[in-house]
Scaffold this motif. Structure first.
Motif, PDB file in Angstrom:
ATOM      1  N   ASP A 216      14.374   9.009   8.243  1.00 26.03           N
ATOM      2  CA  ASP A 216      14.762   8.382   9.518  1.00 26.03           C
ATOM      3  C   ASP A 216      13.531   7.984  10.329  1.00 26.03           C
ATOM      4  O   ASP A 216      13.491   6.902  10.932  1.00 26.03           O
ATOM      5  N   LEU A 217      12.534   8.838  10.345  1.00 23.61           N
ATOM      6  CA  LEU A 217      11.320   8.560  11.099  1.00 23.61           C
ATOM      7  C   LEU A 217      10.567   7.378  10.495  1.00 23.61           C
ATOM      8  O   LEU A 217      10.101   6.484  11.214  1.00 23.61           O
ATOM      9  N   LEU A 218      10.454   7.358   9.164  1.00 24.79           N
ATOM     10  CA  LEU A 218       9.754   6.260   8.486  1.00 24.79           C
ATOM     11  C   LEU A 218      10.475   4.931   8.714  1.00 24.79           C
ATOM     12  O   LEU A 218       9.827   3.886   8.865  1.00 24.79           O
ATOM     13  N   ARG A 219      11.793   4.989   8.746  1.00 25.68           N
ATOM     14  CA  ARG A 219      12.555   3.759   8.985  1.00 25.68           C
ATOM     15  C   ARG A 219      12.278   3.222  10.390  1.00 25.68           C
ATOM     16  O   ARG A 219      12.126   2.007  10.583  1.00 25.68           O
ATOM     17  N   VAL A 220      12.165   4.107  11.361  1.00 25.20           N
ATOM     18  CA  VAL A 220      11.840   3.687  12.735  1.00 25.20           C
ATOM     19  C   VAL A 220      10.449   3.063  12.790  1.00 25.20           C
ATOM     20  O   VAL A 220      10.235   2.065  13.493  1.00 25.20           O
ATOM     21  N   TYR A 221       9.515   3.626  12.029  1.00 25.37           N
ATOM     22  CA  TYR A 221       8.144   3.111  12.036  1.00 25.37           C
ATOM     23  C   TYR A 221       8.010   1.778  11.310  1.00 25.37           C
ATOM     24  O   TYR A 221       6.989   1.104  11.460  1.00 25.37           O
ATOM     25  N   GLY A 222       9.007   1.415  10.510  1.00 25.78           N
ATOM     26  CA  GLY A 222       8.938   0.152   9.795  1.00 25.78           C
ATOM     27  C   GLY A 222       8.413   0.255   8.382  1.00 25.78           C
ATOM     28  O   GLY A 222       8.042  -0.764   7.782  1.00 25.78           O
ATOM     29  N   VAL A 223       8.362   1.477   7.814  1.00 26.12           N
ATOM     30  CA  VAL A 223       7.949   1.640   6.419  1.00 26.12           C
ATOM     31  C   VAL A 223       9.005   0.991   5.526  1.00 26.12           C
ATOM     32  O   VAL A 223      10.206   1.115   5.763  1.00 26.12           O
TER      33      VAL A 223
ATOM     34  N   HIS B  11       7.093  17.058  12.138  1.00 28.22           N
ATOM     35  CA  HIS B  11       6.636  18.119  13.040  1.00 28.22           C
ATOM     36  C   HIS B  11       5.148  17.979  13.386  1.00 28.22           C
ATOM     37  O   HIS B  11       4.545  18.923  13.877  1.00 28.22           O
ATOM     38  N   SER B  12       4.568  16.820  13.112  1.00 29.67           N
ATOM     39  CA  SER B  12       3.133  16.623  13.364  1.00 29.67           C
ATOM     40  C   SER B  12       2.906  15.325  14.114  1.00 29.67           C
ATOM     41  O   SER B  12       3.073  14.231  13.559  1.00 29.67           O
ATOM     42  N   ALA B  13       2.532  15.451  15.386  1.00 22.19           N
ATOM     43  CA  ALA B  13       2.244  14.251  16.188  1.00 22.19           C
ATOM     44  C   ALA B  13       1.043  13.497  15.632  1.00 22.19           C
ATOM     45  O   ALA B  13       0.995  12.260  15.698  1.00 22.19           O
ATOM     46  N   ALA B  14       0.072  14.225  15.078  1.00 21.35           N
ATOM     47  CA  ALA B  14      -1.122  13.584  14.530  1.00 21.35           C
ATOM     48  C   ALA B  14      -0.763  12.707  13.330  1.00 21.35           C
ATOM     49  O   ALA B  14      -1.211  11.559  13.219  1.00 21.35           O
ATOM     50  N   LYS B  15       0.056  13.233  12.419  1.00 21.11           N
ATOM     51  CA  LYS B  15       0.466  12.443  11.247  1.00 21.11           C
ATOM     52  C   LYS B  15       1.303  11.251  11.664  1.00 21.11           C
ATOM     53  O   LYS B  15       1.179  10.156  11.099  1.00 21.11           O
ATOM     54  N   GLN B  16       2.148  11.443  12.658  1.00 11.68           N
ATOM     55  CA  GLN B  16       2.965  10.329  13.135  1.00 11.68           C
ATOM     56  C   GLN B  16       2.082   9.211  13.672  1.00 11.68           C
ATOM     57  O   GLN B  16       2.330   8.028  13.402  1.00 11.68           O
ATOM     58  N   ALA B  17       1.042   9.571  14.414  1.00 13.53           N
ATOM     59  CA  ALA B  17       0.145   8.552  14.974  1.00 13.53           C
ATOM     60  C   ALA B  17      -0.574   7.792  13.867  1.00 13.53           C
ATOM     61  O   ALA B  17      -0.708   6.561  13.921  1.00 13.53           O
ATOM     62  N   VAL B  18      -1.045   8.519  12.837  1.00 10.59           N
ATOM     63  CA  VAL B  18      -1.759   7.871  11.735  1.00 10.59           C
ATOM     64  C   VAL B  18      -0.842   6.922  10.976  1.00 10.59           C
ATOM     65  O   VAL B  18      -1.192   5.771  10.700  1.00 10.59           O
ATOM     66  N   VAL B  19       0.356   7.388  10.640  1.00  9.29           N
ATOM     67  CA  VAL B  19       1.279   6.563   9.856  1.00  9.29           C
ATOM     68  C   VAL B  19       1.718   5.339  10.653  1.00  9.29           C
ATOM     69  O   VAL B  19       1.766   4.220  10.122  1.00  9.29           O
TER      70      VAL B  19
ATOM     71  N   VAL C 171       0.851  -1.182   0.000  1.00 10.41           N
ATOM     72  CA  VAL C 171       0.000   0.000   0.000  1.00 10.41           C
ATOM     73  C   VAL C 171       0.887   1.233   0.000  1.00 10.41           C
ATOM     74  O   VAL C 171       1.939   1.271   0.650  1.00 10.41           O
ATOM     75  N   LYS C 172       0.477   2.241  -0.758  1.00  9.92           N
ATOM     76  CA  LYS C 172       1.175   3.520  -0.804  1.00  9.92           C
ATOM     77  C   LYS C 172       0.457   4.468   0.153  1.00  9.92           C
ATOM     78  O   LYS C 172      -0.714   4.792  -0.044  1.00  9.92           O
ATOM     79  N   ILE C 173       1.155   4.897   1.201  1.00  6.65           N
ATOM     80  CA  ILE C 173       0.575   5.832   2.158  1.00  6.65           C
ATOM     81  C   ILE C 173       0.535   7.209   1.511  1.00  6.65           C
ATOM     82  O   ILE C 173       1.543   7.717   1.028  1.00  6.65           O
ATOM     83  N   ASP C 174      -0.639   7.810   1.491  1.00  6.00           N
ATOM     84  CA  ASP C 174      -0.827   9.076   0.792  1.00  6.00           C
ATOM     85  C   ASP C 174       0.132  10.145   1.311  1.00  6.00           C
ATOM     86  O   ASP C 174       0.406  10.254   2.515  1.00  6.00           O
ATOM     87  N   GLY C 175       0.634  10.951   0.378  1.00  3.41           N
ATOM     88  CA  GLY C 175       1.614  11.973   0.712  1.00  3.41           C
ATOM     89  C   GLY C 175       1.121  13.028   1.681  1.00  3.41           C
ATOM     90  O   GLY C 175       1.934  13.689   2.345  1.00  3.41           O
ATOM     91  N   SER C 176      -0.190  13.209   1.789  1.00  2.00           N
ATOM     92  CA  SER C 176      -0.707  14.210   2.731  1.00  2.00           C
ATOM     93  C   SER C 176      -0.375  13.849   4.172  1.00  2.00           C
ATOM     94  O   SER C 176      -0.319  14.722   5.037  1.00  2.00           O
ATOM     95  N   PHE C 177      -0.134  12.558   4.452  1.00  2.50           N
ATOM     96  CA  PHE C 177       0.251  12.141   5.800  1.00  2.50           C
ATOM     97  C   PHE C 177       1.763  12.178   5.999  1.00  2.50           C
ATOM     98  O   PHE C 177       2.242  12.131   7.136  1.00  2.50           O
ATOM     99  N   ILE C 178       2.519  12.252   4.894  1.00  5.24           N
ATOM    100  CA  ILE C 178       3.971  12.184   4.994  1.00  5.24           C
ATOM    101  C   ILE C 178       4.601  13.565   5.010  1.00  5.24           C
ATOM    102  O   ILE C 178       5.559  13.819   5.761  1.00  5.24           O
ATOM    103  N   ALA C 179       4.084  14.486   4.207  1.00  2.14           N
ATOM    104  CA  ALA C 179       4.653  15.833   4.155  1.00  2.14           C
ATOM    105  C   ALA C 179       4.536  16.503   5.524  1.00  2.14           C
ATOM    106  O   ALA C 179       3.451  16.643   6.070  1.00  2.14           O
ATOM    107  N   GLY C 180       5.659  16.889   6.091  1.00  2.00           N
ATOM    108  CA  GLY C 180       5.663  17.547   7.399  1.00  2.00           C
ATOM    109  C   GLY C 180       5.455  16.620   8.573  1.00  2.00           C
ATOM    110  O   GLY C 180       5.181  17.076   9.689  1.00  2.00           O
ATOM    111  N   ILE C 181       5.606  15.321   8.384  1.00  2.00           N
ATOM    112  CA  ILE C 181       5.325  14.364   9.465  1.00  2.00           C
ATOM    113  C   ILE C 181       6.273  14.543  10.646  1.00  2.00           C
ATOM    114  O   ILE C 181       5.899  14.287  11.795  1.00  2.00           O
TER     115      ILE C 181
END
Length: 625
Positions: free
Chosen positions: A580-587, A546-554, A534-544
């Motif tokens: 770096d953040l995406l790698r920690v999340y397991g993307v 600095h956004s706790a909400a986007k981090q929680a969703v991703v 699945v491709k996670i939509d870019g609206s959740f990735i741009a600025g992630i």
């Protein structure tokens, strides 16, 4: 109980061990503080009487306050060496126990504490005993009816007159309501901080509404009244493709947007495409709208060196809308788009479409234009890299479609694909993309994995057959292919979609879902379709970052997909911090301009063909995109 009874109770009340322990600790604190101040050389202005206040007679007000306080709280008492603990009637009520059931074993008491909190409460009690101190503890308890409640305890040791420890006493009261109130307050604060301030989508270059947001405004206006829709093309004048400077495009678009905002003030304006803008004029007559449109177009045409552009080719198309007409926002945009193209065809600033074409005429003209574009191959394919975040190298490429504009420049296909889906001609486009992509892949060393987009509206036996034939014809390794389904909201028949996905996987290819998480992809697809990625939509990735909400969703999406055996890829990756953040999340994969920009898949160059979009009912004209 009336006031007289309370007063009588206060007079006869004898301080209990808890009260005595509290008073002695208060005395010690006062004495220690006085000694410390004297050691520091401070002057004590007011002396403190260091006698035990509970040994003196209490006045009536103190007795009333203490008696009332004891009536609101319950106690649990354990004496040194005792096998049982005892509790008061108030504590029995808190635990939903019978008043006659006034004692329990220590093990039985801890069983009444919620299993999650039990270990923490045990440690707190042991610490109080070991340190000869006191501690506040809030924990969940299991009531007699099986429900859960929250209780706040003050746990402390009791001592005799000689200061020897005689046991432990816990004073508690029910704080369930207060706890739930605090939880709700915190939840509301968190939700307020995590919700977008506005759901209106704005174009980053111009600050105007995006095409989708503007189409929504047109649809809303169409449902509620009448007015006019103006679409303006304001592109730099060029005589050949080599005259184009791509870096000037954004500056020109931004300058045009500023002019439109000044001319139309608070009216809805949108960026519809490259150098194409829309203005909605609700409750405006044709005469008024025509005058204002001509003024703006004239200003654009007379402008010199606006954003370093020597001259601007500006054309406009004006159409009327009425809530009583059987049209939707897409129809109006198509009509207005065709009107400005007719103005350009006739070399005049503005074309006013007073009588829109019928639905059948409009549909047929659009279909002819889509077919013509496919037949004449007025497209070019690009490839954008995806980085494997575990290996930290590019292992995949996504094949992207670009449409050539009138200057021969590759442009984003958003409008073209939107129109193709609207008139049910998207299957022809998807077939062309599959055939062309697989031909190019087959002509080169197959060392990468390629993802090819197809519309959810095209899924079926015809597209599966085209994929099968192309794989065989061009000798492509199917294990290096992923068919990426876009516009999943357009999937009308889940059974057909499942049959298509199963067929793709039987060939050896993988299946992916695009723009996941935006609401267009039902969660049920993850279990009903054999999805590999699945491709996670870019609206959740741009600025992630600095956004706790986007981090929680991703994080939630990645964990859900991982538990289902589904790979994840993130779009619109902008910097190393995001990687770096995406790698920690397991993307699994990252895609975006920071990872790599799209580049032509074609090794050879060929002259660009000009494109025109004609949607006006003229016998000699046809739609070309």
């Amino acid at each position: 109980m009336d006031l007289d009874e309370l007063v009588a109770l206060a007079r006869t009340a004898v301080p209990n061990p808890l009260e005595r322990a509290r008073a002695r600790r208060a005395m010690r604190r006062i004495a220690d503080d006085r000694r410390r101040r004297l050691d520091e050389g401070r002057e004590i202005l007011t002396d403190v009487d260091l006698h035990d206040p509970l040994l003196a007679d209490l006045d009536e007000a103190q007795r009333i306050r203490r008696a009332a306080d004891l009536r609101r709280r319950g106690t649990i008492t354990w004496a040194t060496g005792a096998r049982w603990v005892t509790w008061t009637d108030e504590m029995a009520r808190i635990f939903d126990r019978a008043p006659t059931d006034s004692r329990a074993s220590l093990a039985g008491l801890f069983r009444l504490v919620h299993a999650t909190d039990r270990g923490r409460v045990r440690r707190a009690v042991h610490d109080v005993w070991r340190r000869q101190s006191a501690a506040d503890v809030v924990c969940r308890i299991i009531r007699g009816d099986g429900s859960t409640g929250y209780v706040e305890f003050l746990v402390e040791v009791t001592t005799d007159g000689r200061g020897r420890t005689t046991g432990i006493i816990a004073t508690g009261h029910d704080v369930t309501a207060a706890h739930k109130d605090r939880e709700e307050t915190g939840r509301r604060a968190l939700r307020a901080a995590s919700v977008q301030q506005s759901v209106v989508e704005v174009d980053q270059v111009t600050g105007l509404l995006t095409r989708k947001a503007f189409a929504d405004e047109v649809g809303r206006a169409l449902r509620t009244g009448t007015g006019t829709l103006l679409v303006i093309s304001a592109s730099p004048y060029i005589s050949r493709s080599s005259d184009v400077e791509s870096g000037r495009d954004h500056r020109l678009s931004a300058a045009t947007a500023r002019l439109l905002r000044e001319a139309f003030d608070a009216l809805p304006c949108g960026a519809l495409g490259r150098h194409e803008f829309g203005v909605l004029l609700p409750y405006t007559t044709f005469e008024t709208a025509t005058r204002r449109a001509e003024e703006v177009i004239s200003s654009l045409r007379q402008a010199r060196y606006m954003a370093d552009c020597p001259r601007i080719d500006a054309f406009g198309g004006l159409v009327r809308y009425d809530y009583r007409l059987p049209v939707d926002s897409m129809d109006l945009l198509v009509d207005a788009d065709g009107a400005w193209r007719r103005a350009k065809h006739e070399d005049r600033p503005l074309h006013v479409l007073r009588q829109p074409p019928s639905a059948d005429e409009r549909r047929e003209m659009c279909r002819n234009g889509i077919r013509s574009a496919v037949d004449q191959r007025r497209f070019i394919l690009y490839a954008q890299p995806l980085r494997d975040l575990e290996l930290n190298r590019t292992t995949r490429h996504e094949i992207l479609l670009r449409v050539l504009d009138e200057a021969g420049r590759p442009t984003l296909p958003t409008t073209f694909l939107e129109l193709a889906e609207h008139v049910d001609e998207i299957l022809a486009v998807d077939k062309w993309v599959l055939d062309r992509a697989l031909r190019l892949i087959g002509e080169r060393r197959q060392t990468s994995h390629f993802q090819i987009n197809v519309s959810g509206r095209s899924l079926g036996d015809a597209l599966l057959g085209a994929l099968t034939d192309a794989i065989e014809r061009y000798g492509v390794d199917p294990t290096r292919l992923t068919i990426e389904i876009t516009e999943t909201a357009a999937i009308g028949n889940l059974t057909v979609a499942r049959r298509f996905a199963d067929g793709v996987r039987e060939l050896g290819c993988q299946v992916a879902l695009d723009d996941f998480g935006t609401g267009n992809t039902p969660l049920g697809f993850l279990t009903k379709l054999p999805v590999d990625l699945v491709k996670i939509d870019g609206s959740f990735i741009a600025g992630i970052a600095h956004s706790a909400a986007k981090q929680a969703v991703v994080q939630g999406l990645v964990q859900m997909c991982a538990s289902l055996g589904i790979l994840t890829a993130a779009e619109c990756v902008q910097d190393d911090a995001t990687i770096d953040l995406l790698r920690v999340y397991g993307v699994d994969f990252a895609q975006g301009f920071h990872v790599g920009e799209p580049s032509p898949l074609l090794a050879e160059s060929r002259p660009a063909k000009q494109l025109e979009l004609e949607v006006y009912p003229v016998a000699s004209a046809s739609l070309a995109i």
